[in-house]
Design a protein around this motif. Structure first.
Motif, short mmCIF file in Angstrom:
data_model
loop_
_atom_site.label_atom_id
_atom_site.label_comp_id
_atom_site.label_asym_id
_atom_site.label_seq_id
_atom_site.Cartn_x
_atom_site.Cartn_y
_atom_site.Cartn_z
N ARG A 26 -32.09 -41.14 -20.30
CA ARG A 26 -33.10 -41.85 -21.08
C ARG A 26 -34.33 -42.01 -20.20
O ARG A 26 -34.25 -41.89 -18.98
CB ARG A 26 -32.57 -43.24 -21.45
N CYS A 76 -29.75 -37.86 -24.70
CA CYS A 76 -29.00 -39.05 -24.28
C CYS A 76 -27.50 -38.72 -24.14
O CYS A 76 -26.88 -38.21 -25.08
CB CYS A 76 -29.18 -40.17 -25.29
N CYS A 99 -32.56 -35.02 -33.91
CA CYS A 99 -33.08 -35.55 -32.65
C CYS A 99 -32.97 -34.48 -31.56
O CYS A 99 -31.97 -33.77 -31.50
CB CYS A 99 -32.28 -36.79 -32.25
N PRO A 122 -27.41 -35.77 -32.01
CA PRO A 122 -28.06 -34.45 -32.08
C PRO A 122 -27.08 -33.34 -32.48
O PRO A 122 -27.49 -32.39 -33.16
CB PRO A 122 -28.57 -34.24 -30.65
N CYS A 182 -24.66 -40.02 -26.72
CA CYS A 182 -24.92 -39.94 -28.17
C CYS A 182 -24.52 -38.59 -28.74
O CYS A 182 -24.85 -37.54 -28.21
CB CYS A 182 -26.40 -40.21 -28.41
N GLN A 216 -34.35 -41.00 -36.34
CA GLN A 216 -33.66 -41.13 -35.05
C GLN A 216 -34.68 -41.52 -33.99
O GLN A 216 -34.39 -42.28 -33.08
CB GLN A 216 -32.96 -39.83 -34.67
S1 SF4 Z 1 -29.67 -42.23 -28.77
FE1 SF4 Z 1 -31.31 -41.88 -30.23
S2 SF4 Z 1 -32.85 -40.75 -29.06
FE2 SF4 Z 1 -30.90 -40.57 -27.90
S3 SF4 Z 1 -29.93 -38.66 -28.63
FE3 SF4 Z 1 -29.13 -40.36 -29.89
S4 SF4 Z 1 -30.46 -40.38 -31.69
FE4 SF4 Z 1 -31.53 -39.21 -30.12
#
Ligand code: SF4
Length: 373
Positions: A194, A77, A73, A83, A80, A117
């Motif tokens: 986001r 975000c 990805c 990545p 998260c 993802q």
């Molecule tokens: S939440 Fe989803 S879109 Fe955002 S960095 Fe994580 S995997 Fe990627």
């Protein structure tokens, strides 16, 4: 774990010779040939060509199978870690996906669930723009015997008019979309890094429903992201009331070390996160109960997944495997077959009905997900 902590694992556990991160299969052959492979670094080793035996007949746990169309990805975000674990976004080639899908259908899959993802970024790294609708067309055309095709994990800003049109017109693609939105407040989404233009998000939902009035929408939401005020949480509640998602997964924010979110000021106390979680779940339960009650009297095509003493459990187009509700009914269809089930009552999340007739094949021309399509 191996992607993030591989070096520590090797350093601290003498029995471990080497640790592979996600997607480092080729490194195994190189390592066996004696080349040095350094975890987490761009490969400066020579990939050694080797054959992976072709998958002939995978054992499926049921009539549904996942097909991973990409991994990794590029999104930023702030909550998260994915990545960092999985690396840059990389699509699987369309040709290989067709082959994998055919293999799964030959092994008995009636439904294929596309996962990634970010499924809507499919093809970007291969130079395609808006590649997912083309992939849907290709799979529907090239994979004989595929009854249902389901798309999970769309990214809010990437649900294009072409994707909506493909979903609305390809008979195998079920009118269902999972779009993880994470929040409904512009400011919280901005801190999450986001897409935070809520006008665009609302328009996306309206466009999907205009093209497919029966569409089931799923999302996931987080309560208690750092700095979330009572007013911002109120915006999330208002948004969920407005959006009336058919399904929603709700999570309390959990700080993950190594992400910007974990370092942010104004972390929300756990007790507040959980209280907001309960309020949001309570609201969503009411929305879901009303949506389920509205299905009473309709006849749905249901994919049977289990049976005991004449009581069947299956899923309609509204239910993704493992995360959504089920349809319970009495009838004669066997596991792996489709049944037409008239819905007679409902609970907060599930439907109850009786079988009208049994079908083994997909209905032609997109009819049959439910009356009114
Ligand atoms: S939440 Fe989803 S879109 Fe955002 S960095 Fe994580 S995997 Fe990627």
């Amino acid at each position: 774990m191996t992607g993030l902590r591989g070096r520590e694992i090797v350093a601290h556990i003498p029995e471990v010779d080497h640790v592979f991160g996600v997607g480092q299969w080729q490194a195994l052959a190189s390592l066996v040939r004696g080349q040095e492979v350094i975890l987490g670094q761009a490969p400066d080793w020579e990939p050694v060509p080797f054959d992976i035996p072709a998958q002939t007949a995978p054992l499926l746990p049921g009539p549904s199978a996942y097909l991973k169309i990409s991994d990794g990805c590029n999104a930023p975000c702030t909550f998260c870690i994915i990545p960092q674990i999985k690396g840059r976004f990389a699509s699987v080639s369309a040709g290989r996906l067709v082959e994998e899908a055919r293999t799964l259908v030959r092994a008995g899959a009636k439904e294929i669930v596309l996962v990634a993802q970010d499924s809507t970024a499919y093809g970007e790294d291969l130079g395609q723009r808006d590649g997912l609708p083309d992939l849907l067309c290709l799979l529907c055309r090239e994979v004989d015997g595929l009854a249902w095709l389901r798309v999970m994990y769309a990214y809010p800003g990437r649900v294009s008019p072409r994707l909506i049109e493909a979903m609305a017109t390809l008979p195998q693609v079920v009118p269902y979309l999972d779009v993880p939105l994470q929040h409904g407040s512009r400011e919280v989404l901005r801190r999450m890094k986001r897409p935070h233009n809520m006008d665009i998000v609302r328009r996306m939902i309206e466009d999907l429903r205009a093209a497919m009035p029966e569409i089931a929408l799923r999302t996931s939401l987080i309560t208690g992201f750092p700095g979330e005020t009572e007013a911002e949480f109120g915006e999330l509640l208002d948004f969920v009331k407005w959006a009336r998602f058919d399904r929603a997964g709700v999570f309390t924010y959990s700080p993950q070390s190594g992400t910007p979110g974990a370092e942010m000021d104004r972390q929300v106390p756990d007790i507040v996160k959980r209280r907001r979680y309960r309020r949001l779940m309570s609201l969503q339960r009411q929305v879901s109960a009303r949506k389920c009650a509205a299905m009473v009297g309709q006849t749905l095509q249901v994919l049977v997944e289990g049976e005991k003493d004449g009581l069947h459990a299956g899923r309609s187009y509204r239910d993704a495997p493992e995360v959504d509700g089920v349809v319970l009914f009495r009838g004669h269809a066997r596991v792996g077959e489709f049944a037409n089930v008239e819905i007679t009552s409902s609970t907060d999340y599930d439907l109850i009905g009786a079988e009208r007739s049994t079908r083994k094949a997909p209905l032609p021309s997109g009819e049959g997900w439910g009356e009114g399509r």
